[in-house]
Design an enzyme around this catalytic site. Structure first.
Site, PDB file in Angstrom:
ATOM      1  N   SER A  71       0.855  -1.198   0.000  1.00  0.00           N
ATOM      2  CA  SER A  71       0.000   0.000   0.000  1.00  0.00           C
ATOM      3  C   SER A  71       0.886   1.242   0.000  1.00  0.00           C
ATOM      4  CB  SER A  71      -0.853   0.005   1.271  1.00  0.00           C
ATOM      5  OG  SER A  71      -1.549   1.224   1.418  1.00  0.00           O
ATOM      6  N   TYR A 131      -2.520  -0.811  10.696  1.00  0.00           N
ATOM      7  CA  TYR A 131      -2.563  -1.058   9.248  1.00  0.00           C
ATOM      8  C   TYR A 131      -1.257  -0.615   8.590  1.00  0.00           C
ATOM      9  CZ  TYR A 131      -4.149  -1.013   4.396  1.00  0.00           C
ATOM     10  OH  TYR A 131      -4.259  -1.234   3.040  1.00  0.00           O
TER      11      TYR A 131
HETATM   12  N1  LIG Z   1      -8.809  -0.007  -1.269  1.00  0.00           N
HETATM   13  C1  LIG Z   1      -7.722   0.723  -1.084  1.00  0.00           C
HETATM   14  O1  LIG Z   1      -7.776   1.969  -1.128  1.00  0.00           O
HETATM   15  C2  LIG Z   1      -6.388   0.067  -0.838  1.00  0.00           C
HETATM   16  C3  LIG Z   1      -5.271   0.916  -0.761  1.00  0.00           C
HETATM   17  C4  LIG Z   1      -4.024   0.353  -0.532  1.00  0.00           C
HETATM   18  C5  LIG Z   1      -3.877  -1.020  -0.421  1.00  0.00           C
HETATM   19  N2  LIG Z   1      -4.974  -1.803  -0.510  1.00  0.00           N
HETATM   20  C6  LIG Z   1      -4.755  -3.255  -0.358  1.00  0.00           C
HETATM   21  O2  LIG Z   1      -5.374  -3.959  -1.410  1.00  0.00           O
HETATM   22  C7  LIG Z   1      -5.854  -5.227  -0.923  1.00  0.00           C
HETATM   23  C8  LIG Z   1      -7.330  -5.377  -1.234  1.00  0.00           C
HETATM   24  O3  LIG Z   1      -8.050  -4.296  -0.638  1.00  0.00           O
HETATM   25  P1  LIG Z   1      -9.578  -4.019  -0.945  1.00  0.00           P
HETATM   26  O4  LIG Z   1      -9.761  -2.554  -0.858  1.00  0.00           O
HETATM   27  O5  LIG Z   1     -10.002  -4.753  -2.146  1.00  0.00           O
HETATM   28  O6  LIG Z   1     -10.247  -4.672   0.367  1.00  0.00           O
HETATM   29  P2  LIG Z   1     -11.704  -5.331   0.555  1.00  0.00           P
HETATM   30  O7  LIG Z   1     -12.011  -5.224   2.014  1.00  0.00           O
HETATM   31  O8  LIG Z   1     -12.663  -4.771  -0.438  1.00  0.00           O
HETATM   32  O9  LIG Z   1     -11.424  -6.864   0.190  1.00  0.00           O
HETATM   33  C9  LIG Z   1     -10.599  -7.657   1.007  1.00  0.00           C
HETATM   34  C10 LIG Z   1     -11.002  -9.108   0.822  1.00  0.00           C
HETATM   35  O10 LIG Z   1     -10.175  -9.910   1.672  1.00  0.00           O
HETATM   36  C11 LIG Z   1     -10.993 -10.870   2.328  1.00  0.00           C
HETATM   37  N3  LIG Z   1     -10.359 -11.263   3.584  1.00  0.00           N
HETATM   38  C12 LIG Z   1     -10.078 -10.477   4.651  1.00  0.00           C
HETATM   39  N4  LIG Z   1      -9.490 -11.195   5.623  1.00  0.00           N
HETATM   40  C13 LIG Z   1      -9.381 -12.474   5.156  1.00  0.00           C
HETATM   41  C14 LIG Z   1      -8.866 -13.681   5.694  1.00  0.00           C
HETATM   42  N5  LIG Z   1      -8.361 -13.733   6.940  1.00  0.00           N
HETATM   43  N6  LIG Z   1      -8.895 -14.799   4.939  1.00  0.00           N
HETATM   44  C15 LIG Z   1      -9.440 -14.759   3.695  1.00  0.00           C
HETATM   45  N7  LIG Z   1      -9.956 -13.652   3.126  1.00  0.00           N
HETATM   46  C16 LIG Z   1      -9.927 -12.518   3.860  1.00  0.00           C
HETATM   47  C17 LIG Z   1     -12.334 -10.156   2.536  1.00  0.00           C
HETATM   48  O11 LIG Z   1     -13.400 -11.056   2.746  1.00  0.00           O
HETATM   49  C18 LIG Z   1     -12.455  -9.393   1.216  1.00  0.00           C
HETATM   50  O12 LIG Z   1     -13.075 -10.166   0.221  1.00  0.00           O
HETATM   51  C19 LIG Z   1      -5.522  -5.259   0.569  1.00  0.00           C
HETATM   52  O13 LIG Z   1      -4.306  -5.940   0.755  1.00  0.00           O
HETATM   53  C20 LIG Z   1      -5.366  -3.789   0.923  1.00  0.00           C
HETATM   54  O14 LIG Z   1      -4.525  -3.607   2.035  1.00  0.00           O
HETATM   55  C21 LIG Z   1      -6.232  -1.301  -0.707  1.00  0.00           C
END
Ligand SMILES: NC(=O)c1ccc[n+]([C@@H]2O[C@H](COP(=O)([O-])OP(=O)(O)OC[C@H]3O[C@@H](n4cnc5c(N)ncnc54)[C@H](O)[C@@H]3O)[C@@H](O)[C@H]2O)c1
Length: 256
Positions: free
Chosen positions: A142, A155
């Site tokens: 991230s 986080y």
């Molecule tokens: N959305 C953003 O702005 C953003 C920014 C930087 C980094 N990220 C990173 O991108 C990735 C995806 O983020 P997102 O925004 O799509 O999140 P999201 O919450 O929309 O999706 C995350 C998914 O992970 C699953 N999950 C969570 N814990 C779990 C576990 N223990 N076992 C199995 N599945 C699990 C959830 O059910 C969900 O489907 C993450 O690693 C996040 O840190 C997101």
């Protein structure tokens, strides 16, 4: 012909958001995909979307923080995929707060998913990644791995660790031809956006506008835009000489 034809890919957190977009992107480029999540309903939907559009996918319900479940998930993935050539560690827990707000249990929970869970998925997949000859691990880090936003201590810390996990694995696994890279998204419009706003306790519309203004391109990114960078790093055709690296997909957020 797709650039990932005949390759098997595991994508964790594939039920929604960025993980879902990654699973669809890899499948549309020819990979067979094991969609991993603990959310059974939405995770099955992702696999179904791939199959309905002519691709190959399976859903395997797994909590990646549980090593026994990860072991079974890898066995099930190999059985369906035939090989593991690509592992995308994307599932994540979002625990925000200042240091005094976070309990011991919350600390342990987030590290078990965002850091140890990623490592466990690599460890259990390793015998198959070694066999592949074209294998790639892509970890979702991230911009929070680089910039410490306020009151985001657990986080930020977990995502900082993902970057160093990526580099450490790149160093150790190069001898097996395994490339390990990271993608660092900025503000991407997913359900995590709303978890963040709920934590801040601010007005949703106003905060969404602030998130948009926070990048040089004056908008939030789309999950599909992150998935393109993951595809690049997963494809041996495109990124065969890149390892230990991270690609920032943030619309220029870090320059504002
Ligand atoms: N959305 C953003 O702005 C953003 C920014 C930087 C980094 N990220 C990173 O991108 C990735 C995806 O983020 P997102 O925004 O799509 O999140 P999201 O919450 O929309 O999706 C995350 C998914 O992970 C699953 N999950 C969570 N814990 C779990 C576990 N223990 N076992 C199995 N599945 C699990 C959830 O059910 C969900 O489907 C993450 O690693 C996040 O840190 C997101």
């Amino acid at each position: 012909m797709g650039k990932l034809d005949n390759l098997g890919a595991i994508v964790t957190g594939a039920a929604e958001g960025i993980g879902e977009a990654i699973a669809l992107e890899l499948a549309s480029n020819g990979a067979k995909v094991a969609c991993i999540d603990f959310n059974e309903e939405s995770g099955s939907d992702t696999a179904k979307k791939i199959i309905d559009s002519g691709g190959e996918a399976v859903f395997i319900k797994t909590d990646i923080s549980d090593p026994d479940q990860v072991k079974k998930m890898v066995d099930g993935s190999v059985e369906y995929l035939g090989s593991i050539d690509i592992l995308v560690n994307n599932a994540a827990k979002f625990t925000f707060g200042a240091v005094e707000d976070v309990s011991q249990e919350e600390w342990e929970d987030i590290l078990k998913v965002n850091v140890i869970g990623y490592s466990t998925c690599v460890k259990e997949s390793l015998p198959y990644l070694k066999k592949s000859g074209k294998s790639a691990v892509v970890n979702l880090a991230s911009v929070s791995s680089i910039i410490a936003g306020p009151k985001f201590v657990p986080y930020n810390t977990s995502k900082g660790a993902v970057l160093m996990l990526t580099r450490s694995l790149a160093v150790d696994l190069a001898e097996y031809g395994i490339r390990v890279n990271a993608v660092c998204p900025g503000s991407i419009h997913t359900s995590a956006t709303y978890k963040h706003i709920a934590h801040m306790g601010t007005d949703v519309e106003k905060t969404l506008k602030e998130f948009q203004e926070g990048s040089l391109l004056k908008r939030q990114g789309k999950p599909e835009e992150v998935a393109k960078a993951v595809l690049f790093l997963a494809s041996n055709e495109d990124s065969s000489f890149i390892t230990g690296e991270n690609i920032i997909v943030d619309g220029g957020l870090i320059y504002t």
